[in-house]
Design a protein around this motif. Structure first.
Motif, PDB file in Angstrom:
ATOM      1  N   LEU A  75      58.542 114.278  36.628  1.00 20.04           N
ATOM      2  CA  LEU A  75      57.273 114.140  37.340  1.00 20.04           C
ATOM      3  C   LEU A  75      56.787 112.695  37.266  1.00 20.04           C
ATOM      4  O   LEU A  75      56.516 112.171  36.181  1.00 20.04           O
ATOM      5  CB  LEU A  75      56.223 115.076  36.717  1.00 20.04           C
ATOM      6  CG  LEU A  75      56.618 116.559  36.626  1.00 20.04           C
ATOM      7  CD1 LEU A  75      55.595 117.324  35.814  1.00 20.04           C
ATOM      8  CD2 LEU A  75      56.769 117.163  38.019  1.00 20.04           C
ATOM      9  N   HIS A  76      56.654 112.073  38.412  1.00 17.37           N
ATOM     10  CA  HIS A  76      56.311 110.656  38.523  1.00 17.37           C
ATOM     11  C   HIS A  76      54.815 110.400  38.312  1.00 17.37           C
ATOM     12  O   HIS A  76      54.002 111.330  38.199  1.00 17.37           O
ATOM     13  CB  HIS A  76      56.732 110.135  39.895  1.00 17.37           C
ATOM     14  CG  HIS A  76      56.051 110.848  41.033  1.00 17.37           C
ATOM     15  ND1 HIS A  76      54.755 110.579  41.433  1.00 17.37           N
ATOM     16  CD2 HIS A  76      56.495 111.843  41.857  1.00 17.37           C
ATOM     17  CE1 HIS A  76      54.424 111.363  42.432  1.00 17.37           C
ATOM     18  NE2 HIS A  76      55.454 112.141  42.720  1.00 17.37           N
ATOM     19  N   GLY A  77      54.445 109.122  38.329  1.00 18.48           N
ATOM     20  CA  GLY A  77      53.053 108.710  38.184  1.00 18.48           C
ATOM     21  C   GLY A  77      52.324 108.627  39.516  1.00 18.48           C
ATOM     22  O   GLY A  77      52.887 108.879  40.589  1.00 18.48           O
ATOM     23  N   GLY A 145      56.924 114.058  32.088  1.00 18.51           N
ATOM     24  CA  GLY A 145      55.854 113.678  32.999  1.00 18.51           C
ATOM     25  C   GLY A 145      55.305 112.313  32.644  1.00 18.51           C
ATOM     26  O   GLY A 145      55.039 112.031  31.463  1.00 18.51           O
ATOM     27  N   VAL A 146      55.144 111.474  33.648  1.00 15.83           N
ATOM     28  CA  VAL A 146      54.631 110.118  33.456  1.00 15.83           C
ATOM     29  C   VAL A 146      53.215 110.034  34.011  1.00 15.83           C
ATOM     30  O   VAL A 146      52.993 110.272  35.210  1.00 15.83           O
ATOM     31  CB  VAL A 146      55.534 109.089  34.160  1.00 15.83           C
ATOM     32  CG1 VAL A 146      54.940 107.691  34.060  1.00 15.83           C
ATOM     33  CG2 VAL A 146      56.941 109.110  33.572  1.00 15.83           C
ATOM     34  N   ALA A 150      52.367 113.794  33.781  1.00 15.16           N
ATOM     35  CA  ALA A 150      52.067 114.460  32.512  1.00 15.16           C
ATOM     36  C   ALA A 150      50.789 115.278  32.622  1.00 15.16           C
ATOM     37  O   ALA A 150      50.726 116.433  32.185  1.00 15.16           O
ATOM     38  CB  ALA A 150      51.947 113.422  31.406  1.00 15.16           C
ATOM     39  N   ALA A 151      49.747 114.692  33.223  1.00 17.68           N
ATOM     40  CA  ALA A 151      48.484 115.409  33.381  1.00 17.68           C
ATOM     41  C   ALA A 151      48.657 116.642  34.257  1.00 17.68           C
ATOM     42  O   ALA A 151      48.024 117.684  34.016  1.00 17.68           O
ATOM     43  CB  ALA A 151      47.431 114.473  33.970  1.00 17.68           C
ATOM     44  N   MET A 170      49.644 109.364  29.302  1.00 18.82           N
ATOM     45  CA  MET A 170      48.716 110.305  29.937  1.00 18.82           C
ATOM     46  C   MET A 170      47.268 110.008  29.557  1.00 18.82           C
ATOM     47  O   MET A 170      46.975 109.730  28.400  1.00 18.82           O
ATOM     48  CB  MET A 170      49.062 111.739  29.532  1.00 18.82           C
ATOM     49  CG  MET A 170      48.194 112.805  30.204  1.00 18.82           C
ATOM     50  SD  MET A 170      48.724 114.495  29.809  1.00 18.82           S
ATOM     51  CE  MET A 170      48.174 114.645  28.097  1.00 18.82           C
ATOM     52  N   TYR A 171      46.374 110.078  30.516  1.00 14.37           N
ATOM     53  CA  TYR A 171      44.962 109.865  30.234  1.00 14.37           C
ATOM     54  C   TYR A 171      44.376 111.098  29.542  1.00 14.37           C
ATOM     55  O   TYR A 171      44.750 112.230  29.837  1.00 14.37           O
ATOM     56  CB  TYR A 171      44.197 109.545  31.516  1.00 14.37           C
ATOM     57  CG  TYR A 171      43.970 110.710  32.463  1.00 14.37           C
ATOM     58  CD1 TYR A 171      42.851 111.544  32.317  1.00 14.37           C
ATOM     59  CD2 TYR A 171      44.840 110.971  33.523  1.00 14.37           C
ATOM     60  CE1 TYR A 171      42.622 112.600  33.182  1.00 14.37           C
ATOM     61  CE2 TYR A 171      44.620 112.028  34.392  1.00 14.37           C
ATOM     62  CZ  TYR A 171      43.507 112.844  34.220  1.00 14.37           C
ATOM     63  OH  TYR A 171      43.281 113.906  35.073  1.00 14.37           O
TER      64      TYR A 171
END
Length: 296
Positions: A75-77, A145-146, A150-151, A170-171
């Motif tokens: 999973l990209h940013g 996840g990036v 990730a979120a 991840m924020y």
């Protein structure tokens, strides 16, 4: 006359600032479509279109692996697409894992009109995990996840958890993400402008701020996690990563990538990244006896 000019100048500045904030809000949530096409030949992957619901689909590439090695969803940013995860896919495939790279909703060739910082993107994650479980019954499934990716995993509702998750950069909460970026680009006093951006979020996306707090729901992700971030990350500072690590359930690992900012951690330190991530995934996806590496 001088007072009048000062007042007019102040009003003009206020109008300009308001317009700039509105434009920034539009830019932050606008969709990021990209034409992508076929997978590179060396990946030996096929293109897939996954149904999210009656109105939405997710596009991706799926490459099979070796039986018993497990599968990894990539999973990209934000504002990127599946191509950002190609180098990760390549080393994972060499290690025997099946891989699925997707464009998150409102990115790449997936449908969607607004970026929602993980909330609606999570539905695409659920569709992708369901695809892997149907395609590879009996195999364990992990996720890398990036940032936004990730979120999107952590914020997924009613999720059948994967067997392992790598959460990069991840924020912890949307308020932190906005404040950090304002401070980065405009200086620390600009954090006070956060409410001017944040009030637009429900208006543009229909999503409340309370729905965008991965830190609050991370304990509910009942799976082993590796939380990674750069020591010099200015968009998600290390103290915020420590908050996420504290919130996560066991088993968990923490990896500080020395010197890295908010960048592609694999590209920044490929050898260290592959050693750390492969050890983690092998341990949880196919019982590899590789010794646990230092968490930091």
């Amino acid at each position: 006359m001088a007072l009048r000019r000062i007042i007019l100048a102040g009003l003009g500045l206020s109008v300009f600032a308001a317009a700039a904030v509105l434009a920034a809000g539009e830019l932050l949530s606008a969709a990021a479509p990209h034409a992508i096409g076929e997978a590179p030949r060396d990946l030996a992957a096929r293109t897939v279109q996954l149904r999210v619901n009656a109105d939405a689909t997710v596009a991706g590439w799926y490459a099979p692996g070796q039986a018993g090695h497990g599968a990894v969803l990539l999973l990209h940013g934000v504002r990127a697409d599946r191509r950002a995860m190609l180098d990760r896919a390549r080393f994972l495939k060499r290690a025997g894992f099946a891989v699925l790279l997707i464009d998150l909703p409102s990115h790449g060739e997936s449908s969607g009109e607004r970026i929602t910082f993980g909330w609606r993107e999570a539905e695409g994650v659920k569709a992708a995990l369901a695809f892997l479980r149907q395609e590879l019954p009996g195999e364990k499934v992990g996720v890398i996840g990036v940032s936004l990716g990730a979120a999107s995993l952590v914020l997924a509702r009613d999720l059948k958890a994967p067997d392992a998750a790598v959460l990069e950069s991840m924020y912890p909460a949307i308020e932190d993400a906005v404040g950090d970026r304002l401070a980065l680009y405009l200086g620390q006093p600009a954090r006070h402008l956060s409410p001017l951006l944040l009030w637009q979020l429900p208006l543009r996306t229909g999503i409340g701020l309370e729905q965008l707090r991965p830190e609050a729901v991370l304990p509910a992700l009942k799976t082993p996690v590796l939380i990674a971030s750069g020591s010099a990350d200015t968009r998600t500072p290390w103290h915020e990563t420590l908050r996420l690590y504290a919130a996560a359930g066991q088993p968990k690992q923490l990896w500080m990538v020395q010197g890295a900012d908010h960048v592609d951690l694999h590209a920044y330190a490929p050898s260290a990244y592959e050693a750390m991530v492969l050890a983690f995934l092998r341990r949880h996806l196919h019982g590899d006896a590789t010794p646990r590496q230092a968490a930091r």
